[in-house]
Design a protein around this motif. Structure first.
Motif, PDB file in Angstrom:
ATOM      1  N   GLY A  20      23.372  26.278 -13.973  1.00 35.25           N
ATOM      2  CA  GLY A  20      21.773  24.791 -14.456  1.00 35.25           C
ATOM      3  C   GLY A  20      22.441  23.761 -15.107  1.00 35.25           C
ATOM      4  N   CYS A  21      21.561  22.854 -15.624  1.00 34.55           N
ATOM      5  CA  CYS A  21      22.383  21.459 -15.793  1.00 34.55           C
ATOM      6  C   CYS A  21      22.479  22.199 -16.850  1.00 34.55           C
ATOM      7  N   CYS A  70      12.877  25.247 -12.272  1.00 35.63           N
ATOM      8  CA  CYS A  70      12.732  25.365 -13.122  1.00 35.63           C
ATOM      9  C   CYS A  70      13.564  23.980 -14.407  1.00 35.63           C
ATOM     10  N   ASN A  71      15.208  24.814 -13.754  1.00 33.43           N
ATOM     11  CA  ASN A  71      16.166  24.117 -14.135  1.00 33.43           C
ATOM     12  C   ASN A  71      17.238  23.074 -13.767  1.00 33.43           C
ATOM     13  N   GLU A  72      15.676  22.733 -12.339  1.00 32.29           N
ATOM     14  CA  GLU A  72      16.053  20.995 -11.814  1.00 32.29           C
ATOM     15  C   GLU A  72      15.250  19.923 -12.042  1.00 32.29           C
ATOM     16  N   GLU A 105      14.052  17.182 -12.889  1.00 32.13           N
ATOM     17  CA  GLU A 105      13.085  16.407 -13.834  1.00 32.13           C
ATOM     18  C   GLU A 105      12.730  16.660 -14.364  1.00 32.13           C
ATOM     19  N   GLN A 133      13.759  18.734 -17.366  1.00 26.99           N
ATOM     20  CA  GLN A 133      14.983  18.612 -17.983  1.00 26.99           C
ATOM     21  C   GLN A 133      14.838  17.703 -19.454  1.00 26.99           C
ATOM     22  N   GLY A 192      17.572  22.331 -18.641  1.00 31.69           N
ATOM     23  CA  GLY A 192      16.813  23.059 -17.758  1.00 31.69           C
ATOM     24  C   GLY A 192      16.057  24.126 -18.686  1.00 31.69           C
TER      25      GLY A 192
END
Length: 323
Positions: free
Chosen positions: A23-24, A256-258, A260, A263, A268
């Protein structure tokens, strides 16, 4: 390919390419594969004999069955035996007025490949045909009845008379902001009920009016996020709201994590959920809280839903690929 073998290969790739993180949010976020395995282990250690109940029972069974994690010997058989015992002791009645008790049990049975129409001589799907009693619980009752009635085979079941009746009722509950609420008199939606409602609309997503409702609901969930990526619902910032949103987004293949839209503050939604993660695999209700059974159950469901989304498998509640 065998699911467990496939999961092992996926994990190996993660080890070599992502340093066991995802994830981010970067290196502070526990890897999904490892966290999911730890939570599955924790749940089975703390819920040793799953019962027909909202805590210590069906949600643990559902999440474990929908995951690729190994279940302890006879774990699901224990659940069925406990449910049959309860039905016999109560003359087939799980509740006189809370029919979500039936919906939850039907979902658990579908997840483990059992027929809910024949459990200890009782058809526990039948009460969900009682429209008036189901909707007396409000939107929550209708949402989970629709999930339960469609779970075994959404495409085959979705156009049934009672299913369409619940669908119409649910769509009528949309608020002007695109959300849904547990409170019929509320003018604004709330996060948890909006996310749960989106989860039950999946079989109808090709219908134009439903697709528009889903799109508005997703935008509501994005707009409702706090600046730090979490959610405040019912006056509380909790992991459960994050979990329900992850399940909803995963239902429609939204990462859900990528994505935008979800975020915030460099994180995310999966990253945000893991701020509630405890070392033993459990989850807390609040970030500074202790382990909480309901929070753990819902986070377990969310992680499974997210993993299924990443693996392009059936959604969490589409149980045509049951164990």
């Amino acid at each position: 390919m065998n699911r467990l073998k496939q999961r092992g290969l996926t994990f190996l790739v993660l080890l070599t390419t992502a340093g066991m993180m995802t994830g981010c949010g970067g290196s502070s976020t526990p890897d999904l594969e490892k966290a999911l395995a730890k939570t599955a282990e924790y749940e089975q250690k703390t819920v040793t004999s799953p019962a027909s109940d909202s805590l210590g029972g069906e949600w643990t069974v559902i999440a474990l069955a929908r995951s690729g994690e190994k279940a302890e010997d006879n774990y699901f058989e224990k659940y069925r035996a406990n449910l049959e015992k309860k039905l016999k002791e109560q003359d087939g009645i799980l509740s006189e007025n809370k029919y979500t008790e039936y919906s939850r049990a039907v979902l658990a049975l579908c997840a483990i490949g059992e027929d809910p129409s024949e459990i200890g001589g009782y058809d526990i799907q039948k009460p969900l045909e009682d429209y008036e009693t189901v909707v007396s619980q409000g939107l929550n009752g209708a949402v989970f009845a629709l999930l339960a009635l469609n779970a075994q085979d959404p495409q085959a079941n979705k156009d049934g008379e009672i299913q369409k009746k619940y669908l119409d009722y649910i769509l009528e509950q949309e608020k002007s902001d695109g959300g849904f609420s547990l409170d019929d008199n509320a003018t604004e939606g709330d996060v948890d009920l909006t996310a749960m409602t989106l989860q039950c609309l999946e079989p109808y997503q090709e219908e134009e009016n439903v697709k528009d409702t889903i799109d508005r609901g997703v935008e509501f969930l994005a707009d409702a996020q706090d600046a730090d990526g979490g959610y405040t619902a019912y006056g509380d910032k909790s992991s459960e709201s994050v979990s329900q949103t992850i399940i909803a987004l995963s239902t429609y293949g939204i990462d859900c994590n990528e994505d935008e839209r979800f975020q915030k503050d460099g994180k995310g939604l999966y990253d945000t959920l893991m701020t509630y993660y405890q070392k033993d695999g459990s989850f807390s209700h609040t970030e500074d809280g202790d382990s909480d059974p309901m929070a753990t159950d819902q986070a377990f469901c969310a992680m499974v839903a997210y993993e299924r989304c990443q693996n392009k498998e059936n959604s969490f509640y589409n149980m045509t690929d049951h164990r």
